[in-house]
Design a protein around this motif. Structure first.
Motif, PDB file in Angstrom:
ATOM      1  N   GLY A  89      10.469   5.693  57.553  1.00 13.50           N
ATOM      2  CA  GLY A  89      11.687   5.499  58.324  1.00 13.50           C
ATOM      3  C   GLY A  89      12.315   4.132  58.161  1.00 13.50           C
ATOM      4  N   GLU A 147      11.994   5.508  63.104  1.00 14.73           N
ATOM      5  CA  GLU A 147      12.803   6.712  62.899  1.00 14.73           C
ATOM      6  C   GLU A 147      14.203   6.394  62.383  1.00 14.73           C
ATOM      7  N   ASN A 201      15.838   8.312  59.254  1.00 10.98           N
ATOM      8  CA  ASN A 201      16.023   9.734  59.566  1.00 10.98           C
ATOM      9  C   ASN A 201      17.237   9.967  60.458  1.00 10.98           C
TER      10      ASN A 201
END
Length: 437
Positions: A47, A180, A183
């Motif tokens: 990520g 994250e 993403n």
């Protein structure tokens, strides 16, 4: 399904540290080893695999070099085998691109037959009669349960994204951890505003990555609790605090003193790369030529106290640390650069009776990285409170693995440096002048 072989050691989790251990053990015929990980394959912080992001340590902090410069699993050999050694030589930069480090680790993992992926450890018990660990493993590819046996184990399950306490049991869409980021980047760029919370390298990398997008994209705010965006201290005498003798010195302090010292050391391991801070300033300067208004905000001395949903956005409640004043900031997207923290794996419950703990319930890690009286359970990157700030440093991996391997073998397989620093860290006399009267 039972595997009757009794391994000398089984490693659980295949991150850089246990991968390095596997690489260093591969030529050691006297030690049988196996390494297990539930992931499909090696993939390090996907990520945050930004194009230009680099490690914060030189390339010699690879899987093996600081223990065995002749190893075929070195980063330089990876470059040679993949026809990139001369390109790296011409680049003249000690700091590896993070995406190339990931490819290097994948290259090593693919060659190591001792590394098995798609294998989830479900439970561990210790057979007192046979003096072996019995490890139940779920094969995620076919749902078979396999049983492995080992005389010793090494926990390398790594750290997990750490969120603020006020986020416990809350699942807010569009409030994410930095792990994250990539993403969610496409959706972030569609938002009208985004806020980054944190003072470390990941926060700075994401802010720099978003800067070019802010001209026509989201208003981007960067909040940090310290009074400045501080660089990681990287002077040479400071780097001597990563030495074995400083680890010895730190380890032998009382627990209360270790805690007090760690509280003062964030600039040694939590700061931002000096060049990146300068790059951010230079980018801001270039974007502001002609006094062009910037679609960004940098806010030091701001402590985030809570997050509250407000329509399709979020109200972030802050305390300005220096002004001691509360204020609120509204943002569509929030990126929490709040670091990582060790989380004990659930399978430890089966051997909890063997684990030694401090008064605070943390692992009572021995100087040589074991957490049980019999010295059969080793840990990787779970000893910040006992061994100091260098614990998560990739440069520590080969040294720690050297000590683990030598302890398993009962003899010196790899040489462990005992003294590298020019400094004296305690009152014990360790050397004398060359010429004494």
């Amino acid at each position: 399904m039972k595997n009757n072989k009794i391994y000398d050691i089984i490693g659980i989790g295949i991150g850089p540290f246990n991968l390095g251990l596997a690489a260093l053990l591969e030529p050691v015929e006297s030690i049988s080893a196996l390494f297990l990980d539930q992931a499909d394959g090696f993939d390090w912080h996907p990520g945050l695999m930004l194009d230009n992001a680099t490690l914060q340590v030189p390339f010699m902090a690879d899987l093996v070099t600081m223990a065995d410069p002749k190893s075929k699993y070195s980063f330089l050999n990876f470059l040679k085998e993949t026809d990139r050694l001369y390109k790296f030589y011409i680049r003249e930069d000690f700091f590896i691109l993070r995406k190339e480090y990931n490819l290097y680790c994948q290259w090593a993992a693919d060659q190591l037959q001792s590394c098995l992926f798609g294998k989830k450890v479900e439970n561990i018990i210790f057979n007192e009669t046979e003096k072996v660990f019995i490890i139940d493993v779920l094969d995620l590819k076919n749902n078979d349960v396999i049983q492995f046996h080992a005389k010793k184990i090494v926990l390398g399950t790594g750290t997990q994204p750490n969120l603020p306490a006020f986020m416990e049991n809350k699942n807010f869409p569009n409030v994410i951890h930095t792990s994250e980021y990539l993403n969610n980047k496409e959706n972030i760029l569609k938002a009208s505003s985004v806020s980054i919370i944190g003072s470390g390298q990941s926060a700075a990398e994401i802010f720099q990555d978003l800067l070019p997008e802010t001209e026509d994209g989201p208003f981007t705010s960067w909040f940090t609790r310290p009074d400045r965006f501080f660089p990681m201290e990287y002077s040479k005498l400071t780097l001597e605090l990563t030495s074995p003798e400083y680890v010895d010195h730190f380890y032998n302090m009382p627990n209360s003193q270790r805690k007090a010292i760690l509280a003062k050391q964030p600039p040694l391991y939590k700061g931002i790369n000096f060049d990146l801070i300068n790059d951010i300033f230079d980018t801001l300067y270039g974007m502001s030529v002609g006094n062009t208004p910037l679609n960004v905000s940098l806010r030091p001395s701001c402590q985030l106290d809570s997050i509250t949903p407000e329509g399709n956005s979020y109200a972030m409640n802050f305390t300005h640390v220096q002004d001691n004043a509360a204020f609120t900031h509204i943002s569509d997207y929030i990126i929490l650069a709040t670091g990582y923290k060790y989380k004990e794996p659930k399978f430890l419950k089966g051997i909890e009776n063997l684990v030694q703990r401090t008064e605070e319930g943390l692992f009572d890690v021995s100087r040589y990285y074991t957490i049980d009286q019999a010295q059969n359970i080793f840990v990787q990157n779970a000893e910040l409170h006992t061994h100091g700030f260098v614990t998560p440093d990739l440069g520590m991996g080969a040294y720690r693995n050297t000590l683990i391997i030598n302890a398993i073998a009962g003899k010196e397989i790899y040489k462990a440096e005992k003294r590298i620093a020019f400094q004296e860290f305690n009152t014990q006399k360790t050397w004398t002048a060359k010429h004494s009267s």
